[in-house]
Enzyme design. Structure first.
Site, mmCIF file in Angstrom:
data_model
loop_
_atom_site.group_PDB
_atom_site.id
_atom_site.type_symbol
_atom_site.label_atom_id
_atom_site.label_comp_id
_atom_site.label_asym_id
_atom_site.label_seq_id
_atom_site.Cartn_x
_atom_site.Cartn_y
_atom_site.Cartn_z
ATOM 1 N N HIS A 85 0.842 -1.217 0.000
ATOM 2 C CA HIS A 85 0.000 0.000 0.000
ATOM 3 C C HIS A 85 0.871 1.259 0.000
ATOM 4 C CE1 HIS A 85 -3.343 -2.724 1.240
ATOM 5 N NE2 HIS A 85 -2.372 -3.291 1.941
ATOM 6 N N SER A 113 16.401 20.461 -16.635
ATOM 7 C CA SER A 113 15.225 21.293 -16.889
ATOM 8 C C SER A 113 15.644 22.517 -17.683
ATOM 9 C CB SER A 113 14.611 21.717 -15.557
ATOM 10 O OG SER A 113 13.832 22.890 -15.733
#
Ligand code: ARG
Length: 465
Positions: free
Chosen positions: A155, A276
């Site tokens: 989970h 970037s």
């Protein structure tokens, strides 16, 4: 001029040809189409349909066309409809009347099915080997990571400590199943459709068994309609590649997650990361993200092609030409992804300290504590409840779990080492799963699986020529 032009009163409309052509993509089949044609010509000589002289001329022309393709000298002309008609046109230019005999007792329907099976067979082998290469890299990294622990997640919540080697090999075993599936698909597709003609064979004498042997197929078609209409092998291959893509996607997601500042487990190599255009500080996991992203496209190829097949009447329909672009693209994308992901895995740096610190979280040993009680006679459900109480109190009262363990009458001093991480790691009981500590055995079994699959991949499915 199209090969079938004399049937028509008027020349083909430009827009019709532009819509129906497949040369722009099926030129990728040139090698396979030539292999099919060579076997077909030999087969016609074998049954006496072609004499020795014509056979020799045809084989020489096919050979010359192969050389033109290999060297990039083959020239297409405006009327070439697909790779099959282009090659026949060129063979006829080179071999004259003998060339005009190439298509004897053959249809593009059995021709294209043959070429596509040959193509798929060889590319399945190629992808299988690249998947094993990635498996090998995962194995190497796992072997060198022995002893490193990190939290394992369910989970996406911390569950139990696991060996990094096991976390890496989990992806390796998935790839091994992919290779098994590719081999399975290859075994089923290993059937020659050549001799089925348009759908019902030919009145001329053919020997499809003999031709199948020439092409290195395990056997020949049983039903001529099925032979030209069957694209199960394309759908199966698209599924195999989609699932492989899904596996790469899950690996990619893990690398994206583990390389975040928040996790800090992995540091990606500069050469295998991007920057970037605006934010100077960024180093981005684009390979991992695209490995994740490409899975969507691969799943689309599978579902799209199944929709194309659904409801097609027997035997051949032009709809089947839609098999090629998804198949070619799926092979291309998976091939590139496997190579790039391998580079990513090969060069990633593991931050052992961050992982070990995270794996030292005492809560990860809660079930060990419960099992310590089980070993001393307490029913598991009661032990689970008792430890659950301690964990909740530890959080509510902001007290270390070890302190509460010490104070708990059923546990006490002897149980403290279970939640003192260093000791807990070292004192795992003998029956502990490989994921927790020693993975030597698993590593050996995985290496053996890679060796066996490599041999299976290399062993079959090659044209005898
Ligand atoms: N390019 C076509 C294909 O890939 C060739 C088959 C065309 N056959 C025909 N009977 N019109 O399916």
């Amino acid at each position: 001029m199209a090969l079938w032009s004399r049937r028509m009163r008027t020349p083909p409309a430009k827009a019709m040809m532009a819509f129906t052509e497949s040369l722009s993509f099926d030129r990728a089949l040139w090698r396979d189409d030539l292999d099919g044609s060579i076997a077909h010509v030999r087969g016609l000589e074998h049954t006496g349909v072609l004499d020795e002289a014509d056979t020799a001329k045809l084989l020489a022309a096919l050979d010359a066309v192969g050389a033109e393709f290999s060297s990039g000298r083959f020239e297409f002309v405006a009327d070439d409809e697909d790779i099959h008609t282009a090659i026949e046109r060129r063979v006829t230019e080179l071999a004259g009347d003998a060339g005009a005999k190439l298509h004897t007792a053959r249809s593009r329907n059995d021709q294209v099915a043959t070429a596509l099976r040959l193509y798929t067979r060889r590319r399945l082998g190629e992808v299988g080997n690249l998947a094993l290469d990635l498996g090998e890299t995962l194995r190497e990294r796992a072997a060198r990571a022995e002893g490193i622990m990190l939290p394992g997640y369910t989970h996406l919540q911390r569950a139990q400590p696991v060996a990094l080697a096991s976390q890496l090999l989990a992806h390796g075993w998935a790839l091994a199943r992919d290779v098994d599936r590719l081999l399975d698909t290859r075994r089923r597709l290993d059937v020659s459709p050549l001799g089925a003609g348009a759908l019902a064979g030919s009145s001329l004498l053919l020997d499809p068994d003999w031709v199948a042997g020439e092409l290195g197929f395990a056997g020949r078609f049983d039903n001529s309609l099925d032979a030209v209409a069957d694209r199960d092998f394309v759908a199966e291959t698209l599924f195999d590649l989609a699932l492989l893509g899904v596996h790469l996607s899950r690996l990619g997601e893990e690398f994206v997650l583990f390389s975040t500042t928040e996790f800090g487990f992995y540091q990606l190599d500069d050469a295998w990361s991007t920057g970037s255009s605006m934010l100077p500080q960024k180093k981005n996991p684009d390979i991992a993200e695209l490995a994740r992203g490409k899975a969507g496209r691969l799943i689309g190829h599978l579902t799209g092609f199944l929709a194309t097949l659904k409801g097609l009447p027997f035997a051949y329909n032009r709809d089947l030409q839609e098999d090629k672009e998804p198949l070619f693209d799926a092979f291309d994308q998976v091939t590139r992804a496997l190579v790039a992901v391998r580079g990513l895995v090969d060069t990633v740096r593991f931050d052992e300290e961050t992982m070990s610190t995270a794996a030292a979280d005492p809560a990860l040993y809660a079930v060990d504590l419960a099992e310590w009680l089980v070993e001393r006679g307490m029913p598991f459900r009661r032990a689970h409840g008792l430890v659950g109480d301690l964990v909740r109190r530890s959080l509510e009262e902001s007290k270390p779990l070890a302190e509460l363990v010490l104070a708990e009458p059923a546990l006490g001093r002897n149980a403290v080492p279970v939640v003192e991480p260093d000791l807990a790691g070292a004192t795992r009981p003998k029956g502990a799963p490989a994921a927790r500590g020693g993975v030597a055995d698993q590593l050996e079994r995985f290496a053996e699986r890679l060796r066996a699959d490599r041999a299976r991949l290399d062993g079959t499915g090659r044209p005898t020529r």
